[in-house]
Design a protein around this motif. Structure first.
Motif, PDB file in Angstrom:
ATOM      1  N   UNK A  10       0.638  -1.126   0.031  1.00 33.44           N
ATOM      2  CA  UNK A  10       0.032  -0.018   0.015  1.00 33.44           C
ATOM      3  C   UNK A  10       0.832   1.448   0.108  1.00 33.44           C
ATOM      4  N   UNK A  11       2.025   1.137   0.690  1.00 35.80           N
ATOM      5  CA  UNK A  11       2.842   2.427   0.885  1.00 35.80           C
ATOM      6  C   UNK A  11       3.497   2.685  -0.589  1.00 35.80           C
ATOM      7  N   UNK A  12       3.917   1.798  -1.247  1.00 37.68           N
ATOM      8  CA  UNK A  12       4.475   1.896  -2.750  1.00 37.68           C
ATOM      9  C   UNK A  12       4.281   0.832  -3.597  1.00 37.68           C
ATOM     10  N   UNK A  13       3.328   1.002  -4.378  1.00 34.26           N
ATOM     11  CA  UNK A  13       2.863  -0.079  -5.387  1.00 34.26           C
ATOM     12  C   UNK A  13       3.993  -0.188  -6.478  1.00 34.26           C
ATOM     13  N   UNK A  14       4.675   0.800  -6.712  1.00 32.76           N
ATOM     14  CA  UNK A  14       5.426   0.564  -7.807  1.00 32.76           C
ATOM     15  C   UNK A  14       6.807   0.042  -7.340  1.00 32.76           C
ATOM     16  N   UNK A  15       7.337   0.244  -6.123  1.00 32.25           N
ATOM     17  CA  UNK A  15       8.390  -0.429  -5.626  1.00 32.25           C
ATOM     18  C   UNK A  15       8.124  -1.769  -5.381  1.00 32.25           C
ATOM     19  N   UNK A  16       6.988  -2.091  -4.725  1.00 29.92           N
ATOM     20  CA  UNK A  16       6.464  -3.366  -4.441  1.00 29.92           C
ATOM     21  C   UNK A  16       6.579  -4.298  -5.848  1.00 29.92           C
ATOM     22  N   UNK A  17       6.015  -3.748  -6.774  1.00 28.68           N
ATOM     23  CA  UNK A  17       6.046  -4.637  -8.077  1.00 28.68           C
ATOM     24  C   UNK A  17       7.408  -4.931  -8.583  1.00 28.68           C
ATOM     25  N   UNK A  18       8.322  -3.761  -8.316  1.00 30.79           N
ATOM     26  CA  UNK A  18       9.890  -4.416  -8.678  1.00 30.79           C
ATOM     27  C   UNK A  18      10.468  -5.608  -7.769  1.00 30.79           C
ATOM     28  N   UNK A  19      10.060  -5.479  -6.448  1.00 29.20           N
ATOM     29  CA  UNK A  19      10.571  -6.271  -5.605  1.00 29.20           C
ATOM     30  C   UNK A  19       9.823  -7.737  -5.576  1.00 29.20           C
ATOM     31  N   UNK A  20       8.474  -7.765  -6.036  1.00 26.57           N
ATOM     32  CA  UNK A  20       7.732  -8.718  -5.784  1.00 26.57           C
ATOM     33  C   UNK A  20       8.412 -10.167  -6.065  1.00 26.57           C
ATOM     34  N   UNK A  21       9.156 -10.254  -6.963  1.00 26.42           N
ATOM     35  CA  UNK A  21       9.868 -11.680  -7.200  1.00 26.42           C
ATOM     36  C   UNK A  21      10.689 -12.215  -6.267  1.00 26.42           C
ATOM     37  N   UNK A  22      11.353 -11.355  -5.576  1.00 23.92           N
ATOM     38  CA  UNK A  22      12.092 -11.626  -4.395  1.00 23.92           C
ATOM     39  C   UNK A  22      11.766 -11.751  -2.944  1.00 23.92           C
TER      40      UNK A  22
END
Length: 149
Positions: A132-144
């Motif tokens: 919720x805090x940063x959807x874009x950063x979340x998307x970049x980190x999701x695979x890890x």
């Protein structure tokens, strides 16, 4: 002059040149000794440069000037997490989140700490808060993301 050194310090950290940033950060504190944020930035540079004991001292001093400095709490928590001082890390992540509830990195790293501690359900709450805090950063980190055990 403190602002000039603080700006140089922040730029060098962003460029991945923490070893060089340490001196600029220290100079910022010399010119503005009561600025907690300058001490926090100095502590961050020391941590990234691998000088953990010095970083811990500087960050603790920053908190003496501003006990609600979310970044100082986060940096200390990160150091303690690396050192496997789980209770201290968790306490500082929580203080960072008390001061800044939408602090992505604090939620994310607290979630990882909780997964490692076998507290997956609680970790999921912090992963969701990070998203919720940063959807874009979340998307970049999701695979890890670590998977709960």
């Amino acid at each position: 002059q403190g602002e000039i050194y603080a700006g140089l310090c922040a730029t060098l950290i962003q460029m991945g040149r923490a070893d060089e940033a340490v001196d600029s950060c220290a100079q910022a504190v010399v010119f503005s000794p009561t600025r907690a944020d300058y001490r926090t930035r100095w502590g961050q540079a020391l941590r990234v440069a691998g000088e953990l004991a010095a970083a811990e001292r500087v960050l603790s001093a920053a908190l003496a000037f501003d006990a609600r400095d979310a970044r100082a709490h986060y940096e200390l928590a990160f150091i303690y997490q690396q050192q496997k001082k789980i209770e201290l890390a968790e306490a500082h992540y929580r203080r960072a989140l008390d001061a800044s509830p939408a602090f992505f990195a604090a939620h994310y790293n607290l979630a990882i700490l909780l997964v490692d501690a076998g507290r997956a359900e609680e970790a999921e709450l912090h992963f969701a808060a990070a998203q919720r805090a940063d959807r874009e950063l979340w998307q970049r980190l999701r695979g890890d993301l670590p998977r709960p055990k």
